[in-house]
Scaffold this active site. Structure first.
Site, PDB file in Angstrom:
ATOM      1  N   GLU A 188       0.822  -1.218   0.000  1.00  0.00           N
ATOM      2  CA  GLU A 188       0.000   0.000   0.000  1.00  0.00           C
ATOM      3  C   GLU A 188       0.856   1.269   0.000  1.00  0.00           C
ATOM      4  O   GLU A 188       0.506   2.254  -0.645  1.00  0.00           O
ATOM      5  CB  GLU A 188      -0.921   0.017   1.228  1.00  0.00           C
ATOM      6  CG  GLU A 188      -1.829   1.225   1.270  1.00  0.00           C
ATOM      7  CD  GLU A 188      -2.798   1.188   2.444  1.00  0.00           C
ATOM      8  OE1 GLU A 188      -3.554   2.149   2.592  1.00  0.00           O
ATOM      9  OE2 GLU A 188      -2.785   0.205   3.206  1.00  0.00           O
ATOM     10  N   ASP A 189       1.990   1.249   0.715  1.00  0.00           N
ATOM     11  CA  ASP A 189       2.709   2.497   0.976  1.00  0.00           C
ATOM     12  C   ASP A 189       4.075   2.606   0.304  1.00  0.00           C
ATOM     13  O   ASP A 189       4.784   3.587   0.506  1.00  0.00           O
ATOM     14  CB  ASP A 189       2.891   2.673   2.493  1.00  0.00           C
ATOM     15  CG  ASP A 189       1.550   2.696   3.217  1.00  0.00           C
ATOM     16  OD1 ASP A 189       0.546   3.026   2.566  1.00  0.00           O
ATOM     17  OD2 ASP A 189       1.509   2.365   4.412  1.00  0.00           O
TER      18      ASP A 189
END
Length: 779
Positions: free
Chosen positions: A118-119
């Site tokens: 996600e990051d």
């Protein structure tokens, strides 16, 4: 998740006081999961993770877990949390919590890697290649859950987000276990977040995550989530409770020690080997009893609890007999959850007795296996196999624990009404009420919510039994269908093939979510045509009473607004919902009227001027009194409006949303309403860009709104106002409030010429002492 990370870390609070001490008290409680203190180095944390895995599986190969740590550390190397710690601290602590739950190494690897996709630049395919399909599936599932937004107010968006969560859980329940560990560590470090975020996360935790943890039987996570949520949701209440419980700490510890010694002597003299301990109940549990029962702390019966863990079920009942010989039991305060387990498979004997000095306390008696299931819930079934290193799951117990999840998935398939789905779900997750245990004529135990009637019992047997029910006998006697069941009742349902089905009045009588859903399902399927006609009549009558003709209101353009608001697929479904009572006719008609009046007002007062360019691919649209305009690609002859939810300004990245009957609405690309759009709505997005000549940028101003968060002090408002005054910007509207913790929130509306001007203004405000954060309105 990413909300706990920033490039400009917020300093730790200067005043730690009681709330900080209370957090440390929480972490020291022996029945809670622990992680090392904040700001422990990543390498030390990893060593602690290895130690805890080896504690329950000494012979395991930790190569995969170490590989996951190295990859996560590299991926997060430039990221920080709000506390200022390296971001890798968070996934490592999540891994440690999972190790304390004794999860398999695939789950621990996924926990350490849960934010990587996600990051950072890593992909799910990359994780699958390096760590295997199992870890890849888990990381992908947690990543998708991380994109779920629970704070949105629109029912249809909330419902869609929760549907995604339960579908992810159905694929692999370990996804939600990782998410619970993630939420637990984020709640432990919530002190570094601003007050608004603390309230948001506390509410989300109480409404969603703690109830799910209880449904899965993971009390070691559930109890701490509840306590931490209370700490930030009602800090003054929590701190007062901590202070009151701690005030007589020594006295209470002495009392518990005396009771434990007395119980141990008597249990051992009877030849029963047992582990005996005492504790004060969790803060949230105490608070809940005080609120629900309108009592003070001194009036709570079972503030103290003694736990007896023995080797067999027989020893449980033998120990209960000894306890009742030693102390006088309080009538009505005995519960046998061994013979009749809770829905989450919790088993134990509970009894409340009176001590020698008249002080009441609770005693819980269980076996070691029952204790393991009570503490770890479904996580207790992911134990390592010595030979293969895989996981071993107890099929029957896992199936029983996930019965409620299967019910939720059935509701998702059956219900097109998002409002009804949300109502059913919240009712099912409300675990505050006690259960009632009843028997079928064959001796099968049915667990129902307290206050259930014979109709609830019928639907717990089978939907066909409920739909054909015409009466009931309880303990051999005929009773009305609304008879409220009591513990131990023996219930026989009387059915008839000539029954016309359930009555609408039953929805007002039943208590269980399952019964409500099955009754609604029957009306939707069996009487859909009748419901549509009945709903149509109600809508026509209501519109006529309001002075409107339904043919003017029920056009496809206006109907679309109703479908979107209430989450229906087609207009017949709306009418059917009105017909069977799931939706009020006033809600439908008032929405239609609102859209009808807005459209007619727009046609009369629209100031948008449209001038088409010679190119077929572009049209140039500008507002009257302004030469600054918008270019929308691929459309012609349409009106353009600026969205009020995010107030785009020249220089912002923008996107157009094609509405029906109102042209194109221009939003910022980071607008919450754009980010939360469904896939269907995203098909209506269209490219848009600013067309504002450099020499004309100062010709028009645009509305902007910012929120300033600061530690309150004298003169703060004057300093903020001075910045605007010096830049000759008038503040159109200002709203200022300060909470009990001294955090000031300022909401300011004003006009600027461009994003660059707004950014300069924000930078100046950030330099004001005590200003903590500034946000631009995004929806």
């Amino acid at each position: 998740m990413i909300e706990n990370r920033t490039s400009n870390p917020m300093p730790a609070p200067q005043s730690v006081g009681l709330a900080f001490d209370a957090r440390r008290i929480l972490h020291k409680r022996e029945d809670l999961l622990e992680t090392p203190a904040d700001f422990t180095s990543p390498e030390d944390l990893y060593q602690e993770l290895e130690k805890r895995v080896l504690r329950y599986h000494p012979s395991d190969d930790l190569t995969l877990i170490e590989k996951a740590y190295r990859k996560a550390a590299l991926a997060h190397r430039d990221q920080k949390r709000k506390s200022g710690e390296p971001y890798i601290i968070h996934p490592l602590c999540v891994g440690i919590i999972l190790a304390d739950l004794e999860m398999d190494k695939e789950t621990i690897c996924a926990g350490v890697l849960h934010d990587v996709v996600e990051d950072t630049d890593a992909t799910v395919e990359e994780i699958r290649r390096e760590f295997g399909d199992d870890v890849g599936l888990l990381v992908d599932g947690v990543t998708k859950l991380g994109q779920v937004d629970y704070k949105v107010e629109k029912v249809e968006i909330q419902a869609e987000n929760l549907r995604k969560m339960f579908l992810a859980m159905a694929k692999d329940i370990r996804v939600i276990i990782i998410k619970l560990a993630d939420r637990l560590h984020n709640m432990r470090t919530l002190e570094y977040m601003r007050r608004e975020k603390q309230l948001e996360k506390a509410s989300e935790t109480m409404d969603i995550y703690a109830p799910i943890a209880q449904r899965l039987g993971i009390s070691r996570i559930k109890t701490e989530l509840d306590d931490l949520a209370l700490k930030y949701w009602k800090p003054s209440v929590y701190q007062e409770l901590v202070k009151d419980v701690s005030a007589k700490k020594m006295q209470r510890e002495d009392f518990i020690e005396v009771i434990v010694d007395e119980v141990r002597r008597n249990i051992e003299s009877a030849g029963i080997k047992a582990e005996i301990s005492g504790r004060v109940k969790h803060y949230f549990s105490i608070y809940k009893k005080m609120v629900n029962q309108d009592k003070t702390l001194d009036q709570i019966y079972d503030l103290f609890a003694i736990r007896i863990i023995v080797g067999s079920v027989g020893d449980c009942y033998a120990s209960l007999g000894i306890i009742h010989e030693m102390y006088k039991p309080i009538p009505g305060r005995f519960k046998d959850y061994i013979a009749m387990p809770k829905p989450n498979m919790y088993q134990s004997l509970h009894t409340t007795v009176i001590g020698r000095d008249g002080t009441p306390f609770e005693i819980q008696i269980r076996t070691y296996e029952m204790h393991r299931v009570a503490e770890y819930g479904i996580a207790a079934h992911w134990k390592y196999k010595e030979t293969s290193g895989g996981r071993q799951v107890s099929g029957n117990q896992e199936e029983e624990k996930l019965t409620w999840l299967r019910q939720i998935l059935e509701w998702q398939q059956d219900s097109s009404d998002n409002k009804e789905f949300m109502s059913l779900l919240k009712s099912d997750l409300d675990l505050f009420s006690e259960s009632v245990y009843c028997f079928s004529p064959q001796g099968d135990v049915k667990t129902l919510p307290n206050g259930s009637c014979t109709i609830d019992f019928a639907y717990s047997v089978h939907s066909a039994v409920g739909n054909k029910m015409i009466g009931a006998r309880v303990n051999g006697k005929l009773v009305p269908v609304d008879y409220r069941l009591k513990n131990g009742d023996r219930v026989e349902i009387i059915t008839s093939q000539n029954s016309k089905g359930p009555s609408r009045d039953w929805l007002k009588i039943v208590k269980s979510t399952q019964a409500k859903n099955k009754i609604n399902q029957w009306f939707r399927k069996e009487l859909k045509e009748d419901n549509i006609e009945h709903g149509k009549e109600l809508v026509i009558q209501y519109a006529k009473a309001k002075g409107y003709h339904i043919s003017d209101l029920a056009t496809p353009v206006y109907q679309e607004g109703v479908l979107r608001k209430y989450g229906f697929r087609d207009w017949d479904s709306v009418l059917a919902a009105v017909g069977h009572g799931g939706l009020k006719e006033g809600q439908v008609v008032n929405k239609l009227i609102d859209q009808y009046e807005k459209e007619n007002k727009k046609n009369l007062t629209d100031e948008d001027v449209i001038s088409a360019s010679e190119s077929r691919e572009h049209i140039h649209i500008e507002r009257k009194n302004s030469r600054g305009g918008i270019i929308v690609k691929g459309l012609s002859d349409v009106a353009v409006h600026f969205a009020k939810c995010c107030s785009p300004i020249p220089g912002d990245e923008i996107v157009g949303y094609v509405t029906r009957g109102r042209g194109v609405t221009v939003h910022r690309t980071d607008c919450v309403n754009i980010l939360n759009m469904s896939e269907l709505d995203r098909d209506r997005l269209i490219e848009a860009e600013w067309e504002v000549p450099e020499d004309e940028k100062l010709a028009k101003t645009y509305a902007a709104e910012i929120h300033i968060y600061a530690d309150n002090r004298t003169g703060l408002l004057v300093d903020v106002s001075r910045v605007f005054s010096e830049r000759h910007i008038d503040i159109g509207q200002m709203n200022v409030r300060t909470n009990k913790q001294g955090t000031a929130t300022m909401e300011l509306s004003f006009e600027v010429h461009s994003v660059s001007e707004l950014n300069i203004l924000i930078a100046q405000i950030r330099r004001i002492p005590n200003v903590v954060d500034i946000e631009r309105k995004t929806g």
